[in-house]
Motif scaffolding. Sequence first.
Motif, PDB file in Angstrom:
ATOM      1  N   ASP A 190       1.569  20.809 -40.453  1.00 19.67           N
ATOM      2  CA  ASP A 190       2.130  21.246 -41.737  1.00 19.67           C
ATOM      3  C   ASP A 190       1.920  22.735 -41.942  1.00 19.67           C
ATOM      4  OD1 ASP A 190       2.408  18.701 -42.883  1.00 19.67           O
ATOM      5  OD2 ASP A 190       0.441  18.542 -43.468  1.00 19.67           O
ATOM      6  N   VAL A 191       2.940  23.675 -42.121  1.00 17.95           N
ATOM      7  CA  VAL A 191       2.798  24.935 -42.425  1.00 17.95           C
ATOM      8  C   VAL A 191       3.233  24.983 -43.702  1.00 17.95           C
ATOM      9  CG1 VAL A 191       4.083  27.248 -41.824  1.00 17.95           C
ATOM     10  CG2 VAL A 191       3.491  25.320 -40.116  1.00 17.95           C
ATOM     11  N   THR A 240       2.968  27.959 -47.317  1.00 17.54           N
ATOM     12  CA  THR A 240       2.575  29.275 -48.079  1.00 17.54           C
ATOM     13  C   THR A 240       2.444  28.824 -49.305  1.00 17.54           C
ATOM     14  OG1 THR A 240       4.907  29.400 -48.505  1.00 17.54           O
ATOM     15  CG2 THR A 240       4.376  30.121 -46.333  1.00 17.54           C
ATOM     16  N   TYR A 247       7.225  23.771 -42.910  1.00 14.67           N
ATOM     17  CA  TYR A 247       7.301  22.753 -41.918  1.00 14.67           C
ATOM     18  C   TYR A 247       6.363  21.648 -42.060  1.00 14.67           C
ATOM     19  CZ  TYR A 247       8.450  21.213 -36.893  1.00 14.67           C
ATOM     20  OH  TYR A 247       8.744  20.630 -36.032  1.00 14.67           O
ATOM     21  N   ALA A 295      -0.206  29.289 -31.571  1.00 11.93           N
ATOM     22  CA  ALA A 295      -0.382  30.057 -32.497  1.00 11.93           C
ATOM     23  C   ALA A 295      -1.015  31.465 -32.225  1.00 11.93           C
ATOM     24  CB  ALA A 295      -1.155  29.246 -33.637  1.00 11.93           C
ATOM     25  N   LEU A 326       5.075  31.666 -34.464  1.00 12.09           N
ATOM     26  CA  LEU A 326       4.459  30.190 -34.140  1.00 12.09           C
ATOM     27  C   LEU A 326       5.300  29.474 -33.348  1.00 12.09           C
ATOM     28  CD1 LEU A 326       2.131  28.090 -34.879  1.00 12.09           C
ATOM     29  CD2 LEU A 326       3.488  27.573 -36.835  1.00 12.09           C
ATOM     30  N   VAL A 332       5.516  34.032 -38.583  1.00 10.49           N
ATOM     31  CA  VAL A 332       4.164  33.986 -39.729  1.00 10.49           C
ATOM     32  C   VAL A 332       3.841  35.385 -39.858  1.00 10.49           C
ATOM     33  CG1 VAL A 332       1.853  33.040 -39.917  1.00 10.49           C
ATOM     34  CG2 VAL A 332       3.611  31.667 -38.894  1.00 10.49           C
ATOM     35  N   MET A 384      -5.661  28.697 -39.421  1.00 12.07           N
ATOM     36  CA  MET A 384      -5.179  27.537 -39.033  1.00 12.07           C
ATOM     37  C   MET A 384      -6.326  26.602 -38.809  1.00 12.07           C
ATOM     38  SD  MET A 384      -3.418  26.766 -35.363  1.00 12.07           S
ATOM     39  CE  MET A 384      -4.818  27.421 -34.251  1.00 12.07           C
ATOM     40  N   THR A 443      -3.281  22.192 -39.891  1.00 10.95           N
ATOM     41  CA  THR A 443      -2.593  22.813 -40.893  1.00 10.95           C
ATOM     42  C   THR A 443      -2.669  24.225 -40.908  1.00 10.95           C
ATOM     43  OG1 THR A 443      -3.462  20.890 -42.201  1.00 10.95           O
ATOM     44  CG2 THR A 443      -3.034  22.709 -43.432  1.00 10.95           C
ATOM     45  N   ILE A 444      -1.455  24.973 -41.262  1.00  9.73           N
ATOM     46  CA  ILE A 444      -1.540  26.234 -41.325  1.00  9.73           C
ATOM     47  C   ILE A 444      -1.209  26.841 -42.657  1.00  9.73           C
ATOM     48  CG2 ILE A 444      -0.164  28.219 -40.498  1.00  9.73           C
ATOM     49  CD1 ILE A 444       0.172  26.897 -37.579  1.00  9.73           C
ATOM     50  N   ALA A 451      -0.422  30.075 -44.862  1.00 11.63           N
ATOM     51  CA  ALA A 451      -0.043  31.351 -44.600  1.00 11.63           C
ATOM     52  C   ALA A 451       0.631  32.311 -45.575  1.00 11.63           C
ATOM     53  CB  ALA A 451       1.038  31.219 -43.367  1.00 11.63           C
ATOM     54  N   ALA A 468       5.864  32.500 -43.958  1.00 11.78           N
ATOM     55  CA  ALA A 468       6.203  31.706 -42.880  1.00 11.78           C
ATOM     56  C   ALA A 468       7.918  31.420 -43.017  1.00 11.78           C
ATOM     57  CB  ALA A 468       5.622  30.480 -42.623  1.00 11.78           C
TER      58      ALA A 468
END
Length: 137
Positions: free
Chosen positions: A8-9, A11, A17, A26, A51, A64, A70, A78-79, A81, A84
Amino acid sequence: MASTIKLDVVTPERVVYSEDVDMVIARSLDGDLGILANHAPVIAALKIGILRIKKDNRFSHLAVSGGGFMEVSPEKITILADSAEKPGEIDLERAKAAKDRAEKRLSTPREDIDQTRAEAALRRAVTRLETIDRERS
């Protein structure tokens, strides 16, 4: 033993994502980290960078930018940021213009120019351009 791991990315504005992937690479403050399923737990601060996401024997890329973290557990990455972007979301002309602007600011140092901000702007622009290039190749 699972061969994929949930990525999971996120913001502040959206989920960029969210899929099961084979591997993630990363850019952390301590260098690049490659993460596979069943990885030991890790929390890492992220740098501006690309990434790299491996899924179905293909790599895709996200730019990113800004600060981020992360968190890794054996079954999930899980990121979080500040920003992204997928390659298709990046405005190529805008990224080129931002790179040119930052390079110009850095080539003529002045007291009214924040050097650190100009260097960060250059890294963000270069990351965006490289993300587009990698996705095309």
